[in-house]
Design an enzyme around this catalytic site. Structure first.
Site, short mmCIF file in Angstrom:
data_model
loop_
_atom_site.label_atom_id
_atom_site.label_comp_id
_atom_site.label_asym_id
_atom_site.label_seq_id
_atom_site.Cartn_x
_atom_site.Cartn_y
_atom_site.Cartn_z
N CYS A 2 0.90 -1.41 0.37
CA CYS A 2 0.28 -0.10 0.12
C CYS A 2 1.04 1.29 0.03
O CYS A 2 2.28 0.99 0.75
CB CYS A 2 -0.83 0.00 1.01
SG CYS A 2 -2.26 -1.58 1.78
N ARG A 27 1.61 1.57 -6.41
CA ARG A 27 1.97 0.92 -4.98
C ARG A 27 0.26 0.43 -4.29
O ARG A 27 -0.30 -0.75 -3.73
CB ARG A 27 2.15 1.24 -3.85
CG ARG A 27 3.59 2.33 -3.77
CD ARG A 27 4.01 2.42 -2.86
NE ARG A 27 3.91 1.26 -1.73
CZ ARG A 27 4.88 0.96 -1.37
NH1 ARG A 27 5.71 1.16 -2.01
NH2 ARG A 27 5.10 -0.06 -0.75
N TRP A 76 -3.63 -1.76 -0.98
CA TRP A 76 -4.04 -2.50 -2.00
C TRP A 76 -4.11 -3.65 -0.99
O TRP A 76 -3.09 -3.90 -0.58
CB TRP A 76 -2.52 -3.19 -2.89
CG TRP A 76 -2.47 -4.12 -3.55
CD1 TRP A 76 -3.17 -3.54 -5.04
CD2 TRP A 76 -2.59 -5.42 -3.58
NE1 TRP A 76 -2.69 -5.27 -5.34
CE2 TRP A 76 -2.31 -5.99 -4.62
CE3 TRP A 76 -1.23 -5.66 -2.54
CZ2 TRP A 76 -1.36 -7.34 -4.39
CZ3 TRP A 76 -0.77 -7.11 -2.87
CH2 TRP A 76 -1.12 -7.72 -3.87
N ASN A 102 0.50 -0.13 6.02
CA ASN A 102 1.55 -1.46 4.57
C ASN A 102 2.14 -2.52 5.58
O ASN A 102 2.59 -2.24 6.29
CB ASN A 102 1.81 -0.21 4.03
CG ASN A 102 3.01 -1.50 2.82
OD1 ASN A 102 2.02 -2.43 2.55
ND2 ASN A 102 3.89 -1.09 2.53
N GLY A 103 1.34 -3.90 5.08
CA GLY A 103 1.85 -4.65 5.32
C GLY A 103 1.31 -5.66 5.49
O GLY A 103 0.41 -6.06 5.64
N GLU A 489 8.98 -20.47 -19.99
CA GLU A 489 8.96 -18.74 -19.73
C GLU A 489 9.44 -17.95 -19.60
O GLU A 489 9.51 -17.10 -20.30
CB GLU A 489 8.99 -19.03 -17.92
CG GLU A 489 8.65 -17.95 -16.31
CD GLU A 489 7.15 -16.53 -16.90
OE1 GLU A 489 6.68 -17.64 -18.14
OE2 GLU A 489 7.59 -15.61 -16.54
N LYS A 493 8.92 -14.85 -21.84
CA LYS A 493 9.30 -13.56 -21.73
C LYS A 493 10.27 -12.73 -22.97
O LYS A 493 10.13 -11.33 -23.04
CB LYS A 493 10.19 -13.89 -20.08
CG LYS A 493 9.73 -13.66 -19.04
CD LYS A 493 8.82 -12.33 -18.62
CE LYS A 493 7.25 -12.34 -18.53
NZ LYS A 493 7.12 -13.53 -17.63
N GLU A 496 7.66 -11.71 -25.70
CA GLU A 496 6.94 -10.72 -25.53
C GLU A 496 7.34 -9.29 -25.67
O GLU A 496 7.09 -8.22 -25.81
CB GLU A 496 5.58 -10.90 -24.27
CG GLU A 496 6.35 -10.86 -23.27
CD GLU A 496 5.42 -11.58 -21.67
OE1 GLU A 496 6.20 -11.70 -20.96
OE2 GLU A 496 4.53 -10.47 -21.81
N HIS A 512 13.41 -35.15 -31.07
CA HIS A 512 12.22 -35.78 -31.82
C HIS A 512 11.92 -34.31 -32.54
O HIS A 512 10.87 -34.90 -33.57
CB HIS A 512 11.16 -35.97 -30.68
CG HIS A 512 11.14 -36.74 -30.17
ND1 HIS A 512 11.74 -38.58 -31.05
CD2 HIS A 512 11.52 -37.07 -29.10
CE1 HIS A 512 12.18 -39.19 -29.53
NE2 HIS A 512 12.12 -38.14 -28.41
N LYS A 615 -2.12 -5.58 -19.80
CA LYS A 615 -1.79 -6.05 -19.17
C LYS A 615 -2.86 -6.91 -17.99
O LYS A 615 -2.79 -8.16 -17.30
CB LYS A 615 -1.59 -5.01 -16.98
CG LYS A 615 -1.33 -5.23 -15.80
CD LYS A 615 -0.01 -6.04 -15.84
CE LYS A 615 0.85 -6.32 -14.96
NZ LYS A 615 1.58 -8.37 -15.24
C1 F6R Z 1 3.24 -12.98 -19.43
C2 F6R Z 1 1.98 -12.30 -18.48
C3 F6R Z 1 0.89 -12.59 -19.45
C4 F6R Z 1 0.19 -13.03 -18.02
C5 F6R Z 1 -1.83 -13.74 -18.86
C6 F6R Z 1 -2.67 -14.33 -17.23
O1 F6R Z 1 4.13 -12.07 -18.50
O2 F6R Z 1 2.47 -11.75 -18.23
O3 F6R Z 1 1.20 -14.71 -20.31
O4 F6R Z 1 0.61 -14.36 -16.93
O5 F6R Z 1 -1.52 -12.88 -19.41
O6 F6R Z 1 -2.94 -13.01 -16.60
P1 F6R Z 1 -3.07 -13.23 -15.35
O7 F6R Z 1 -1.96 -14.08 -14.94
O8 F6R Z 1 -3.78 -11.75 -14.61
O9 F6R Z 1 -4.89 -14.15 -15.68
#
Ligand code: F6R
Length: 620
Positions: A2, A27, A76, A102-103, A489, A493, A496, A512, A615
């Site tokens: 927070c 935050r 948050w 916060n915490g 993963e 990264k 993207e 294969h 996001k």
């Molecule tokens: C990759 C990324 C996305 C999310 C995916 C699910 O870096 O951020 O692949 O992981 O869109 O999002 P959440 O976790 O919010 O359901």
């Protein structure tokens, strides 16, 4: 995570506090509130669920009396959903004291019960509210002609377990704001005849650049006469004064160029926070928010994990832990595919929906489908009060704090921690793991923050390597066992952020087909399992490294300290700390995040907001 602001000075406190909160909204922004000392009167407070704009609107409609001492909070949510009642500040029953926090206060349930016994009426579901009531009691107990809020705070802090930054003000202590910190940030801003307290300098940088860093377990008292800092026992404490030379927008990012860099750096703290408060006094794992009856969990005969993207990769890793520790079969499925294949589920199926945002439509639709079939759904989520936990039977929150960068980093590591906890909990209630075995894994998990920190401290060669590969046409990632999802993963990264062709493979699958991709100087990242424990896995991957190197690949080998067998075949060696095999993803993922972020930056890309992405993906 927070945002907190406190102010003592000559300006209208409300203006200073609100402008500070605006700079701290990154935050958390699911509710906000303020408390102001009014001249000769009680405290005036206002708080609202939702973004700061909701609070500002409420204040515009019903202005508070003016004052030059105040505190504020942007929340948050962790304990209790994002409602008006759970918003901070929290007050005692007489509204003499107001506190923001916060915490996570781990022993709040016991303190709450004690307060209820003494006749206190608590109005929220938060852990924070107990502090307001405890402070009021301590002030009363201390007595005297003047209120000693700092001493009351020290006494209260000595009773609290967990992580906390607290800032409080009391109607009987005019001109005073008191703060305390343990395992959670708090800085003092020193202006001319005015002082600030904040979660970070971004909140007061418009007023002063002179700051004082508070140490662990310290209490600070601000008045217009100055700043006094002590430890929790009242002994004078050493503090570090410094000059802030960041500009306002850099300050919001804690001095980092991008939120993603900041979030990568926050991972040790995020992992530690997700582990907080999960063990009871008898050493048993307790997952407070999980409200599925233990008997139901005992009868579960199948676990299905649904998630998307990075969260799906966390699910793939969870499968190894769940099956190994509980012997329950576990399937992992990309949420967008799940319901369309008519999956077989019934009342004995436990569906785990993993989501950082809690709003991903594909995951939401998958969990709705699962519940329609009678399955129980447990959400692992980072965003309190979001749709996925609300529509699930139970939730385990990760405490990563808000993730602003589109590419998920700290949320991923905390999802792993939450998955391990769920797997251990299932093992505990079903008796497939002994108490001491569970405790041993928890102890190993408790080392993770330190180990992630170690990895972060040794990343310069990885950054240098990433910069040197900015013109590579593709990068492959290989892994075995839990290293395979880590490879996926790492590739995600890079795709993207760097918009490069990147693929993750199970190292054994290479022969294969994908091995045809290997050509001279193609960078291939290999995540190597520990040579201890499952040595057969290790030996196999060493052979895989030799196979690709023989065909010209440039090998980038991620291997644990002391693993000498890989040295002859590594063009670049990235060392990670020694961990148990199942927990290795917590450390092995970090260099791949740093690699992708640096390579994308070298290509001139905007890492916080990669092209075409959002996001929170709220469409199917
Ligand atoms: C990759 C990324 C996305 C999310 C995916 C699910 O870096 O951020 O692949 O992981 O869109 O999002 P959440 O976790 O919010 O359901």
């Amino acid at each position: 995570m927070c945002g907190i602001v406190g102010y003592v000075g000559g300006q209208p406190a409300l203006d200073v506090v609100l402008s500070g909160l605006k700079r701290l909204e990154y935050r958390g922004y699911d509710s906000a509130g303020v408390a102001v000392q009014t001249p000769d009167g009680p405290l005036a407070t206002e708080k609202r669920a939702g973004k700061l704009a909701n609070l500002e609107k409420a204040l515009a409609e019903n202005p508070l009396p003016g004052g030059t001492v105040g505190i504020g909070h942007t929340r948050w949510a962790t304990h209790g959903g994002p409602t008006d009642a759970n918003a901070h500040p929290h007050t005692d029953n007489a509204t003499e004291v107001a506190v923001v926090h916060n915490g996570i206060i781990e022993n709040f349930a016991a303190l709450r019960a004690e307060l209820a016994e003494r006749g206190h009426v608590l109005k929220s579901e938060t852990d924070t509210e107990v502090v307001a009531h405890l402070l009021a009691d301590e002030v009363r107990e201390l007595g005297g002609d003047t209120v000693d809020l700092a001493e009351a705070m020290r006494r209260v802090c000595r009773r609290l377990d967990g992580a906390f930054t607290l800032v409080a003000t009391h109607a009987g202590a005019p001109g005073v704001v008191v703060g305390a910190r343990r395992n959670s940030p708090l800085v003092v801003g020193r202006g001319a005849g005015e002082y600030f307290l904040a979660s970070d300098v971004a909140a007061f940088i418009a007023h002063t650049r002179e700051a004082i860093e508070l140490g662990q377990d310290q209490v600070v008292e601000l008045s217009r006469d100055g700043v006094t800092v002590t430890d929790f026992l009242g002994r004078p404490a050493d503090v570090r004064e410094y000059h802030v030379d960041w500009d306002a927008s850099a300050a919001e990012k804690g001095g980092y160029d991008y939120f993603m860099l900041k979030e990568i750096a926050e991972q040790p703290r995020a992992v530690a926070d997700t582990l907080l408060g999960r063990i009871d006094g008898e050493g048993r794992l307790t997952l407070d928010e999980v409200r599925i009856d233990d008997q139901v969990l005992r009868e579960v005969d199948k676990v299905v994990i649904v998630a998307c993207g990075t969260a799906y990769h966390a699910g793939l890793i969870a499968k190894y832990a769940i099956e190994h520790w509980t012997r329950i079969p576990c399937e992992v499925e990309v949420a967008s595919e799940f319901r369309y294949r008519d999956p077989i589920m019934d009342q004995q199926t436990l569906v785990i929906a993993i989501s950082q945002s809690g709003e991903t439509m594909d995951t939401l639709m998958a969990l709705r489908h699962a519940r329609e079939q009678g399955a129980k759904v447990l959400a692992i989520c980072n965003t309190n009060g979001s749709t996925i936990p609300r529509e699930s039977d139970a939730v385990l929150y990760t405490h990563a704090g808000p993730e602003v960068a589109v590419a998920s980093t700290k949320a991923f590591l905390t999802q792993l921690v939450a998955c391990y906890l769920v797997a251990l909990y299932l093992g505990q209630v079903r008796g497939t793991k002994w108490g001491d075995e569970i405790f041993e894994v928890i102890r190993q998990l408790a080392d993770a923050p330190k180990q992630v920190e170690q990895v972060l401290e040794t990343m310069e060669p990885v950054r240098e390597l990433a910069r040197s590969l900015a013109d590579a046409s593709a990068v492959l990632f290989l892994g075995r066992h839990v290293g395979f999802p880590v490879a996926l993963e790492g590739a995600l990264k890079l795709k993207e952020l760097a918009y490069m062709h990147a693929e993750g493979f199970a190292a054994g699958e290479l022969k294969h087909g994908p091995i045809a991709l290997i050509e001279q100087d193609l960078p291939v990242v290999v995540v190597v399992p520990s040579p201890r424990g499952r040595s057969v896995l290790h030996d196999k991957i060493v052979s895989n490294i030799q196979e690709i190197r023989a065909r010209g690949a440039k090998t980038i080998v991620v291997a644990e300290e002391g693993d000498e067998a890989v040295v002859p075949y590594a063009d670049h060696l990235v060392r990670i700390p020694v961990t148990p095999t199942l927990l290795q993803p917590l450390v092995a993922t970090v260099p791949l995040q740093v690699f992708a972020c640096e390579l994308a930056t070298a290509k001139g890309h905007e890492v916080d907001q990669p092209r075409n992405l959002a996001k929170s993906v709220t469409v199917e």
